[in-house]
Scaffold this active site. Structure first.
Site, PDB file in Angstrom:
ATOM      1  N   GLY A   1     -14.079  47.625   3.802  1.00 19.38           N
ATOM      2  CA  GLY A   1     -14.549  46.120   4.372  1.00 19.38           C
ATOM      3  C   GLY A   1     -13.820  46.139   5.805  1.00 19.38           C
ATOM      4  O   GLY A   1     -13.991  44.966   6.094  1.00 19.38           O
TER       5      GLY A   1
ATOM      6  N   GLU B   1      -9.757  37.437  -0.830  1.00 19.19           N
ATOM      7  CA  GLU B   1     -10.699  37.687   0.403  1.00 19.19           C
ATOM      8  C   GLU B   1     -11.795  37.233  -0.128  1.00 19.19           C
ATOM      9  O   GLU B   1     -12.523  37.144  -1.245  1.00 19.19           O
ATOM     10  CB  GLU B   1     -10.701  39.475   0.258  1.00 19.19           C
ATOM     11  CG  GLU B   1     -11.954  39.821   0.858  1.00 19.19           C
ATOM     12  CD  GLU B   1     -12.114  41.501   0.336  1.00 19.19           C
ATOM     13  OE1 GLU B   1     -11.039  42.241   0.353  1.00 19.19           O
ATOM     14  OE2 GLU B   1     -13.203  41.853   0.396  1.00 19.19           O
TER      15      GLU B   1
ATOM     16  N   HIS C   1      -7.776  49.336  -4.250  1.00 19.05           N
ATOM     17  CA  HIS C   1      -6.595  49.397  -3.491  1.00 19.05           C
ATOM     18  C   HIS C   1      -5.560  50.250  -4.376  1.00 19.05           C
ATOM     19  O   HIS C   1      -4.743  49.687  -4.634  1.00 19.05           O
ATOM     20  CB  HIS C   1      -6.049  48.146  -3.340  1.00 19.05           C
ATOM     21  CG  HIS C   1      -6.915  47.339  -2.103  1.00 19.05           C
ATOM     22  ND1 HIS C   1      -6.704  45.671  -2.205  1.00 19.05           N
ATOM     23  CD2 HIS C   1      -7.798  47.560  -1.433  1.00 19.05           C
ATOM     24  CE1 HIS C   1      -7.562  45.314  -1.387  1.00 19.05           C
ATOM     25  NE2 HIS C   1      -8.278  46.362  -0.938  1.00 19.05           N
TER      26      HIS C   1
ATOM     27  N   ASN D   1      -4.827  43.781   1.714  1.00 18.66           N
ATOM     28  CA  ASN D   1      -5.857  44.761   1.943  1.00 18.66           C
ATOM     29  C   ASN D   1      -4.645  46.014   2.593  1.00 18.66           C
ATOM     30  O   ASN D   1      -3.946  45.562   3.710  1.00 18.66           O
ATOM     31  CB  ASN D   1      -6.772  44.766   2.595  1.00 18.66           C
ATOM     32  CG  ASN D   1      -7.618  43.325   2.330  1.00 18.66           C
ATOM     33  OD1 ASN D   1      -7.015  42.446   2.259  1.00 18.66           O
ATOM     34  ND2 ASN D   1      -8.739  43.631   1.686  1.00 18.66           N
TER      35      ASN D   1
HETATM   36  P1  FAE Z   1      -7.771  57.897   1.562  1.00 17.33           P
HETATM   37  O1  FAE Z   1      -8.285  57.028   2.370  1.00 17.33           O
HETATM   38  O2  FAE Z   1      -8.234  57.342   0.299  1.00 17.33           O
HETATM   39  O3  FAE Z   1      -8.186  59.312   1.829  1.00 17.33           O
HETATM   40  C1  FAE Z   1      -7.839  60.172   1.216  1.00 17.33           C
HETATM   41  C2  FAE Z   1      -8.881  61.468   1.505  1.00 17.33           C
HETATM   42  O4  FAE Z   1      -8.500  62.729   0.671  1.00 17.33           O
HETATM   43  C3  FAE Z   1     -10.370  61.258   1.092  1.00 17.33           C
HETATM   44  O5  FAE Z   1     -11.112  61.493   2.311  1.00 17.33           O
HETATM   45  C4  FAE Z   1     -10.714  62.414  -0.036  1.00 17.33           C
HETATM   46  O6  FAE Z   1     -11.895  62.885  -0.105  1.00 17.33           O
HETATM   47  C5  FAE Z   1      -9.562  63.297   0.127  1.00 17.33           C
HETATM   48  N1  FAE Z   1      -8.944  64.187  -0.876  1.00 17.33           N
HETATM   49  C6  FAE Z   1      -8.869  63.645  -1.955  1.00 17.33           C
HETATM   50  N2  FAE Z   1      -8.399  64.772  -2.889  1.00 17.33           N
HETATM   51  C7  FAE Z   1      -8.467  65.769  -2.134  1.00 17.33           C
HETATM   52  C8  FAE Z   1      -8.138  67.141  -2.586  1.00 17.33           C
HETATM   53  N3  FAE Z   1      -7.731  67.562  -3.645  1.00 17.33           N
HETATM   54  N4  FAE Z   1      -8.557  67.990  -1.375  1.00 17.33           N
HETATM   55  C9  FAE Z   1      -9.080  67.771  -0.358  1.00 17.33           C
HETATM   56  N5  FAE Z   1      -9.371  66.355   0.005  1.00 17.33           N
HETATM   57  C10 FAE Z   1      -9.033  65.400  -0.890  1.00 17.33           C
HETATM   58  O7  FAE Z   1      -6.253  57.647   1.525  1.00 17.33           O
HETATM   59  N6  FAE Z   1      -8.199  48.418   2.303  1.00 17.33           N
HETATM   60  C11 FAE Z   1      -7.983  47.705   3.693  1.00 17.33           C
HETATM   61  O8  FAE Z   1      -6.800  47.621   4.087  1.00 17.33           O
HETATM   62  N7  FAE Z   1      -9.012  46.825   4.048  1.00 17.33           N
HETATM   63  C12 FAE Z   1     -10.106  46.571   3.483  1.00 17.33           C
HETATM   64  O9  FAE Z   1     -11.184  45.928   3.784  1.00 17.33           O
HETATM   65  C13 FAE Z   1     -10.449  47.628   2.297  1.00 17.33           C
HETATM   66  N8  FAE Z   1     -11.978  47.778   1.889  1.00 17.33           N
HETATM   67  C14 FAE Z   1     -12.090  48.639   0.791  1.00 17.33           C
HETATM   68  C15 FAE Z   1     -13.412  48.555   0.226  1.00 17.33           C
HETATM   69  C16 FAE Z   1     -13.643  49.646  -0.399  1.00 17.33           C
HETATM   70  C17 FAE Z   1     -15.158  49.893  -1.159  1.00 17.33           C
HETATM   71  C18 FAE Z   1     -12.829  50.695  -0.828  1.00 17.33           C
HETATM   72  C19 FAE Z   1     -13.157  51.913  -1.628  1.00 17.33           C
HETATM   73  C20 FAE Z   1     -11.443  50.525  -0.257  1.00 17.33           C
HETATM   74  C21 FAE Z   1     -11.026  49.549   0.501  1.00 17.33           C
HETATM   75  N9  FAE Z   1      -9.613  49.335   0.956  1.00 17.33           N
HETATM   76  C22 FAE Z   1      -9.622  48.528   2.109  1.00 17.33           C
HETATM   77  C23 FAE Z   1      -8.901  50.394   0.682  1.00 17.33           C
HETATM   78  C24 FAE Z   1      -8.483  51.616   1.665  1.00 17.33           C
HETATM   79  O10 FAE Z   1      -9.728  52.290   2.035  1.00 17.33           O
HETATM   80  C25 FAE Z   1      -7.485  52.629   0.962  1.00 17.33           C
HETATM   81  O11 FAE Z   1      -6.243  51.851   0.781  1.00 17.33           O
HETATM   82  C26 FAE Z   1      -7.208  53.630   1.826  1.00 17.33           C
HETATM   83  O12 FAE Z   1      -8.284  54.347   2.544  1.00 17.33           O
HETATM   84  C27 FAE Z   1      -6.157  54.539   1.453  1.00 17.33           C
HETATM   85  O13 FAE Z   1      -5.877  55.433   2.369  1.00 17.33           O
HETATM   86  P2  FAE Z   1      -4.997  56.892   2.103  1.00 17.33           P
HETATM   87  O14 FAE Z   1      -4.617  57.528   3.377  1.00 17.33           O
HETATM   88  O15 FAE Z   1      -4.023  56.568   0.951  1.00 17.33           O
END
Ligand code: FAE
Length: 528
Positions: free
Chosen positions: A140, A381, A467, A505
């Site tokens: 978001g 939120e 989260h 967030n």
């Molecule tokens: P992340 O962004 O999850 O990236 C991990 C990546 O690793 C992904 O692309 C996976 O496909 C890839 N992956 C996983 N396992 C493997 C593997 N074995 N081999 C190769 N690739 C792999 O990690 N947070 C906010 O601060 N503000 C918001 O408004 C907000 N809204 C959200 C709304 C939704 C619907 C969702 C789902 C999440 C939201 N979040 C929000 C949370 C935020 O996107 C999340 O905390 C971060 O994306 C996490 O970042 P990371 O770097 O931990």
């Protein structure tokens, strides 16, 4: 996407799209540095490694989202999901399951490597983004910096003055954080739903606060004026935004590719990590096709290995490596300290005169901030529910200060991680959210909506999180800079470092911590 494509056109990139085709197996590939995943923590690592002149390979299990479908769009809208919406599902699994108890939200789809995944554990589902950019593709956009006092409580060994003076500002600037124009906010129909929720919070004596975003508000104003293609104002969010959003592929990853030192391989899922006799790492990777079939298994060797696969992805890789004995020196903290940031979703039913508007922006810009209430700290939120019809629903994603934590364990039967989170642990978040929203309902003579989360009259959706945080907590599973204990040149840079809760967030915090890690690692660990 434009930035990635233009970088590619300049010959600066080597984004691998070979995964879309069946090709002959490659020989074992070696790169000085490998980064697993391409979300926030991974993208920071890739950029800073590339800038330091270190050849880096990024391995991402999802697609590069740059190709338009037959409708001319890269992503599908929330209200018209197709195969692009979800990761290998035959039916969508949206957070809001029903409306008026009717199964009108979810649709049958063809299984495909879509952009949103719902990873299901026994009592908790975790929503994650899949593709180049990870969560930035589906989230978001709320770009919130936590209260310094709470950050310091969660990370007692991190110098918070340095974080707030250097790394949070660096992260916000790189992510392209901006704020809604307050005058436009007050006048536009697209945020009427937020103003109604603000009024109801104020009636209960509660404070609200604007929250920054990585959605380009100048673009959004053009959407509203009818001079730009609608994205946030066109019901696009959890299945991707075609315009307006500064997702990582347009910021950190575009810059990383622009260094000329970074390559991204898509549709490659890391499965195993082991250490070779010379101390380098070997990552085993399954390359999958659009049906999910493994078309090739290969190995990458590297000197420096950065884990940025997210809280669930990184933790699973490490607990598997520890329990299968490929990284036996990982300590007992690996897998622990996990929490859902106290997430609870809920809806309230408004009076007929308190219309929320048929037109709603999908990008939240305000929160109810009761975090300083020591009896019941909650930050909620004000979330959109863009159906195109007036529905009188106020929707919220509450972030509660739930102290409960859980652990991941390795299940050899399924070769995957299991999460030990219980329903009773979710009940702690629910009781905190309920206290806040009972207060709002009582001040406004309103009630909860019972029809949104399945057929069982469930009011509080406490069985999923946006989260996921923890699993490899900073200072426990790693040192204070994300260096995994027991191994040198092995790092965690993502949300698994955050101990289960950050009060807002989380992506700005994840990005800022990764900036801090990379500054230290490049200064100390990579010198010749
Ligand atoms: P992340 O962004 O999850 O990236 C991990 C990546 O690793 C992904 O692309 C996976 O496909 C890839 N992956 C996983 N396992 C493997 C593997 N074995 N081999 C190769 N690739 C792999 O990690 N947070 C906010 O601060 N503000 C918001 O408004 C907000 N809204 C959200 C709304 C939704 C619907 C969702 C789902 C999440 C939201 N979040 C929000 C949370 C935020 O996107 C999340 O905390 C971060 O994306 C996490 O970042 P990371 O770097 O931990």
């Amino acid at each position: 996407m434009a930035a990635l494509q233009s970088a590619a056109a300049l010959g600066l990139t080597r984004v691998s799209l070979q995964s879309a085709h069946a090709v002959e197996p490659e020989a074992v590939d070696n790169a000085p540095a490998v980064v697993i995943g391409s979300g926030y923590g991974a993208a920071v690592a890739a950029l800073r490694l590339g800038q330091a002149g270190i050849r880096t390979l990024v391995i991402e299990m999802g697609r590069l989202w740059d190709t338009a479908g037959p409708d001319g769009k890269v992503f599908c809208a929330t209200n018209a999901p197709d195969q692009r919406s979800m990761w290998f599902r035959t039916r969508t699994e949206a957070p809001l399951a029903t409306f008026l108890w009717l199964d009108v939200v979810n649709r049958d789809i063809t299984a495909y490597p879509g952009v949103l995944d719902r990873v299901r554990f026994a009592n908790m589902s975790v929503y994650v983004g899949r593709g180049v950019g990870g969560g930035s593709l589906v989230n978001g956009s709320m770009a919130v910096t936590p209260l310094q006092s709470y950050f310091a409580e969660q990370f007692p060994t991190v110098n918070s003055t340095e974080m707030y003076g250097t790394y949070f500002p660096r992260a916000r600037s790189m992510l392209g954080v901006n704020t809604v124009d307050p005058a436009w906010f007050e006048s536009t129909e697209w945020y009427r739903f937020t103003r109604i929720s603000r009024k109801h919070a104020e009636n209960a004596g509660l404070k609200t606060t604007f929250v920054p975003s990585v959605y380009d508000f100048a673009y959004m104003q053009r959407e509203a004026a009818g001079t730009a293609t609608k994205s946030a104002l066109g019901a696009e969010v959890i299945y991707g935004n075609n315009h307006g959003k500064r997702s990582l592929d347009k910021t950190y990853l575009a810059s990383a590719l622009g260094t000329g030192n970074v390559t991204i391989h898509t549709m490659e899922r890391a499965r195993g990590i082991r250490r070779a006799g010379d101390g380098t790492y070997v990552v085993t990777v399954d390359r999958i096709d659009d049906t999910g079939r493994v078309v090739e298994t290969k190995e990458y060797g590297c000197t420096y290995l950065f884990l940025g696969a997210g809280s669930v992805g990184t933790t699973e890789l490490l607990v598997r490596a520890r329990e299968k004995g490929t990284l036996p020196a990982l300590n007992a903290s690996v897998g622990g300290g996990w929490g859902p940031n106290g997430n609870v979703m809920l809806g309230r039913a408004n009076h007929l005169w308190d219309t929320v508007g048929a037109n709603q922006s999908t990008m939240p810009v305000m929160g109810i901030d009761d975090w300083s209430n020591t009896d019941n700290p909650v930050f909620a939120e004000i979330a959109p529910l863009p159906t195109g019809l007036e529905h009188w629903v106020s929707l919220y994603l509450a972030i509660t200060k739930n102290p409960q934590r859980a652990s991941f364990t390795y299940d050899s039967a399924t070769d995957s991680a299991k999460l030990g989170w219980s329903a009773a642990q979710s009940a702690v978040s629910v009781s905190m959210a309920k206290k806040l929203f009972d207060r709002i309902n009582s001040a406004n003579s309103t009630i909860y909506r019972y029809d949104l989360f399945g057929s069982s009259s469930k009011i509080f959706a406490d069985d999923f999180t946006y989260h996921p945080l923890g699993g490899c907590v900073l200072g426990k599973a790693t040192d204070d800079y994300g260096r995994v204990k027991g191994y040198s040149k092995l790092y965690v840079t993502d949300g698994s470092l955050v101990p289960g809760s950050i009060g807002v967030n989380p992506f700005v915090t994840i990005t800022a911590l990764a900036e801090r890690t990379m500054a230290r690692v490049l200064a100390e660990d990579t010198a010749p």
